[in-house]
Design a protein around this motif. Structure first.
Motif, PDB file in Angstrom:
ATOM      1  N   ILE A 104       0.839  -1.210   0.000  1.00 13.89           N
ATOM      2  CA  ILE A 104       0.000   0.000   0.000  1.00 13.89           C
ATOM      3  C   ILE A 104       0.869   1.253   0.000  1.00 13.89           C
ATOM      4  O   ILE A 104       0.597   2.232  -0.706  1.00 13.89           O
ATOM      5  N   TYR A 105       1.931   1.216   0.808  1.00 13.52           N
ATOM      6  CA  TYR A 105       2.846   2.351   0.920  1.00 13.52           C
ATOM      7  C   TYR A 105       3.492   2.671  -0.428  1.00 13.52           C
ATOM      8  O   TYR A 105       3.550   3.843  -0.842  1.00 13.52           O
ATOM      9  N   ILE A 106       3.945   1.651  -1.136  1.00 12.79           N
ATOM     10  CA  ILE A 106       4.574   1.871  -2.438  1.00 12.79           C
ATOM     11  C   ILE A 106       3.544   2.351  -3.459  1.00 12.79           C
ATOM     12  O   ILE A 106       3.805   3.261  -4.257  1.00 12.79           O
ATOM     13  N   TYR A 107       2.350   1.750  -3.434  1.00 13.45           N
ATOM     14  CA  TYR A 107       1.312   2.120  -4.401  1.00 13.45           C
ATOM     15  C   TYR A 107       0.888   3.578  -4.246  1.00 13.45           C
ATOM     16  O   TYR A 107       0.669   4.280  -5.231  1.00 13.45           O
ATOM     17  N   ARG A 108       0.807   4.047  -3.004  1.00 16.12           N
ATOM     18  CA  ARG A 108       0.323   5.403  -2.744  1.00 16.12           C
ATOM     19  C   ARG A 108       1.390   6.475  -2.944  1.00 16.12           C
ATOM     20  O   ARG A 108       1.046   7.643  -3.146  1.00 16.12           O
ATOM     21  N   ASN A 109       2.655   6.097  -2.869  1.00 17.19           N
ATOM     22  CA  ASN A 109       3.709   7.115  -2.842  1.00 17.19           C
ATOM     23  C   ASN A 109       4.684   7.032  -4.002  1.00 17.19           C
ATOM     24  O   ASN A 109       5.756   7.635  -3.944  1.00 17.19           O
ATOM     25  N   THR A 110       4.320   6.330  -5.050  1.00 18.42           N
ATOM     26  CA  THR A 110       5.204   6.223  -6.207  1.00 18.42           C
ATOM     27  C   THR A 110       4.421   6.496  -7.482  1.00 18.42           C
ATOM     28  O   THR A 110       3.197   6.384  -7.533  1.00 18.42           O
ATOM     29  N   SER A 111       5.154   6.825  -8.521  1.00 17.71           N
ATOM     30  CA  SER A 111       4.549   7.020  -9.833  1.00 17.71           C
ATOM     31  C   SER A 111       4.386   5.668 -10.529  1.00 17.71           C
ATOM     32  O   SER A 111       4.909   4.645 -10.065  1.00 17.71           O
TER      33      SER A 111
END
Length: 234
Positions: free
Chosen positions: A140-147
Motif C-alpha cells: 500500500i505504501y509503495i502504491y500510494r507514494n510512487t509514480s
C-alpha cells in the motif's frame, strides 16, 4: 503417505540460502552504492533472516529471550529493512512508520506469549500475522507514494511480496486450525513445514527480482540520459 519433514535441515538450508542471497546483493551494492540507495538495506534483510533461523537452530540455549522470542522478532525486523530498501531505492520522501509500529506491537505480544503464557503456537500465529500485515503495508505504501514508472520498475519484486503474503495466509490458516501442543520448534504440522519450503523458494526468487529491478532502473536512467542528450544536441 506424506513424507516427514526435517525442520532442522530446512532451517540450516534456509540460513545458507539467505547467506548466498546476501552475498549476491552485497556485490551489487558495492557496484552501485553511489548511484542507488537502499541496496544495503536489502542485504541486511537477508542477513537478518539468516540470523533468525540460526537462532532457531540454537536449541542448546535455554534462555527464553534468545531461543523463543528473539528469532521471531528478528524475522519482523528483516521485513522492516526490506521496506526501508524500497523506500530509499524508489526515492520515496514519505516515511513508512506503520510497519515499525506493527513491529513494536509484535514484540509486546510475543513477550506476553513467551514470559507470561508460554505458547509456541501463538508465537507462530502472531509472527505470521505480523508478516502478512507488514507486507500488505509495504504494498500500500509503495502504491500510494510512487509514480506508475516507479511501480513498473519495482514490479518484479512486488510480485514476490504478493506471493509471500499468500503463502503466509495459508500458513496462518494451518496454524489456526491445528492444535500445536508441543513447545519444540522442530515439531510442527507438515503443512507449516511446506510453507517454510515455499518461503525458501520465494527467497531465491526475491534476490533474483531485486537484481532485476536494479537493472531495470539502470536501463531507465540510461534512456533518460539519452533523451536529455538528444534534446541538447538538437
Amino acid at each position: 503417505m506424506i513424507f516427514k519433514l526435517d525442520y532442522e535441515t530446512i532451517y540450516i538450508f534456509y540460513a545458507l540460502i539467505t547467506l548466498v542471497n546476501a552475498y549476491s546483493l552485497s556485490l551489487m551494492w558495492f557496484e552501485h552504492r553511489s548511484r542507488y540507495k537502499g541496496l544495503f538495506h536489502w542485504v541486511l534483510y537477508f542477513l537478518f533472516k539468516m540470523t533468525a533461523y540460526l537462532l532457531f537452530l540454537s536449541t542448546s540455549i535455554q534462555d527464553p529471550l534468545i531461543f523463543k522470542l528473539l528469532p521471531h522478532e528478528v524475522k519482523i525486523v528483516a521485513l522492516i529493512y526490506l521496506s526501508f530498501g524500497f523506500q530509499y531505492f524508489l526515492k520515496i520522501q514519505k516515511r513508512c512508520y506503520m510497519a515499525i509500529l506493527f513491529s513494536v506491537l509484535h514484540f509486546l505480544v510475543l513477550s506476553y506469549f513467551t514470559f507470561i503464557v508460554d505458547s509456541l503456537q501463538y508465537r507462530l500465529i502472531f509472527t505470521t500475522l505480523t508478516t502478512i500485515i507488514v507486507n500488505v503495508v509495504l504494498l500500500i505504501y509503495i502504491y500510494r507514494n510512487t509514480s506508475v514508472a516507479q511501480r513498473n520498475v519495482a514490479k518484479p519484486a512486488l510480485v514476490v511480496v504478493m506471493f509471500m503474503i499468500q503463502a503466509n495466509i495459508f500458513r496462518l490458516i494451518v496454524l489456526l486450525t491445528q492444535d500445536i501442543s508441543s513447545k519444540d520448534i522442530f515439531v510442527q504440522p507438515y503443512w507449516v513445514g511446506m510453507t517454510e519450503v515455499i518461503t525458501i523458494l520465494l527467497s531465491i526468487v526475491m534476490v533474483v527480482n531485486l537484481t532485476r529491478i536494479v537493472d531495470r532502473q539502470l536501463q531507465h536512467d540510461i534512456r533518460e540520459q539519452e533523451k536529455k542528450f538528444n534534446l541538447t544536441f538538437q
